[in-house]
Design an enzyme around this catalytic site. Structure first.
Site, short mmCIF file in Angstrom:
data_model
loop_
_atom_site.label_atom_id
_atom_site.label_comp_id
_atom_site.label_asym_id
_atom_site.label_seq_id
_atom_site.Cartn_x
_atom_site.Cartn_y
_atom_site.Cartn_z
CG HIS A 87 -0.39 0.30 2.51
ND1 HIS A 87 -0.07 -0.67 3.44
CD2 HIS A 87 -0.05 1.48 3.09
CE1 HIS A 87 0.42 -0.11 4.53
NE2 HIS A 87 0.45 1.20 4.34
CG ASP A 117 0.03 -4.06 2.88
OD1 ASP A 117 0.21 -3.50 1.77
OD2 ASP A 117 -0.09 -3.44 3.95
CB SER A 195 3.18 1.63 6.18
OG SER A 195 2.01 1.87 6.91
#
Length: 350
Positions: A87, A117, A195
């Site tokens: 993402h 992911d 992230s």
């Protein structure tokens, strides 16, 4: 008494630098934390991508607006591969990576794995590439052991947060509709920008890739999630080798768990099979479209109980493409065992 304030001001004021008080040795846990950061932080990078636009403002990956999206990544190998979250780079037309020493390099996508992911990038032309982060294992993690996260929250690069492993075996939905299993939960502060960064154990080994938080406010609430390193260590080499990860499946469309509950059965209700799939060739039966009568209900796979589609997906991933499984199904009031081959369904139905 009247003279006391004047005397204190004249004779006791510290008008010169005070002597430094020796602090003594650092605590053992402090030395461990410092050593982890010193050893690992050079291998943690900042990732910035721009979706669309004529030019890329990624020379300064701190930029948070104008279509830029930022996150964290880390060096995987000596060939210049960088691991981050899917993402973080999803939809980006141009990507830049800034190393801990300040060098900025353009990056190309090597492979994407939306089901996990995860994404792998590759950079080139870097003067000195930092060493890869040592790999640990997520199979033997314990709730309560220390966890360390290094990343770039809100664009503040090279930030270290500490905490513990709060829970194990969490499930995390992805944008593809599938779930990542065995996800690690930690209270080490994870915020937007973290992230794709590494989650480490007290030996400085990679145990997970930070991927999401649970927070009504959008900032750290003490509940962060990381993709387990055992999954990462399986997915990343496949992305480097072929740019994609095989999706193991048998070719069925399954009903939601609520359907089985409503029917009073504990298992996975097969709605239909994909023509020509292993499930179709093995004779797995779906719902009769004319009468609406339920066909087969999968209750076990390789003797592992199956209650939801994710249970079946977990077993299929463990078995792997090209191998065979044994399904136990409820059929006509009895149980039947079927042997099927696991194939790569490429993101289609399981």
């Amino acid at each position: 008494m009247l003279a006391q304030p004047w005397i204190q001001q004249q004779f006791y004021s510290a008008t010169t630098p005070r002597a430094i008080e020796p602090r003594g040795d650092l605590a053992e846990w402090e030395r461990t934390t410092i050593a982890i950061f010193d050893r690992v932080s050079p291998s943690v990078v900042q990732v910035a991508g721009r979706a669309g636009g004529d030019t890329f403002a990624g020379a300064d990956p701190d930029e948070q607006n104008g279509g830029a999206q930022t996150g964290t990544g880390f060096v995987w190998d000596a060939a210049g591969h960088i691991v981050t979250n899917n993402h973080v780079v999803q939809g980006a037309t141009e990507i830049a990576v800034r190393l801990a020493n300040g060098d900025v390099a353009r990056a190309q996508v090597t492979g994407l794995a939306p089901n996990y992911d995860l994404a792998v990038l590759r950079i080139s032309g870097v003067r000195t590439l930092p060493p890869p982060i040592p790999i640990g294992s997520s199979a033997d993690l314990k709730v309560g052991q220390a966890a360390f996260a290094i990343g770039n929250p809100f664009g503040l690069d090279q930030s270290l947060t500490t905490g513990v492993i709060s829970a194990l075996k969490r499930r995390l939905p992805t944008t593809t509709g599938r779930e990542i299993s065995n996800v690690i939960q930690t209270d080490a502060a994870i915020n937007p920008g973290n992230s794709g960064g590494p989650l480490l154990d007290s030996a400085g080994r990679l145990i997970g890739v930070n991927t999401a938080i649970f927070s009504p406010s959008g900032s750290n609430a003490g509940i962060g999630f990381a993709v387990p390193v055992d999954t990462v260590n399986r997915v990343v080499p496949a992305l480097i080798k072929s740019g994609r990860v095989p999706t193991p499946g048998i070719g069925i469309v399954a009903a939601p768990e609520s359907v089985g509950t409503r029917l009073g059965v504990e298992g996975l209700v097969v709605v239909r099979t994909v023509p020509g799939s292993p499930a179709d060739r093995a004779g797995l039966r779906g719902v009769d479209r004319t009468s609406g009568v339920v066909g087969d209900v999968i209750v076990a796979c390789n003797d592992t109980p199956i209650r939801r589609l994710v249970d079946l997906s977990d077993v299929l991933e463990q078995v792997g493409v090209g191998n065979r499984i044994e399904l136990t199904v409820l059929r006509g009031g009895g149980t039947t065992k079927l042997s099927l081959e696991v194939v790569d369904i490429g993101g289609r139905t399981p």
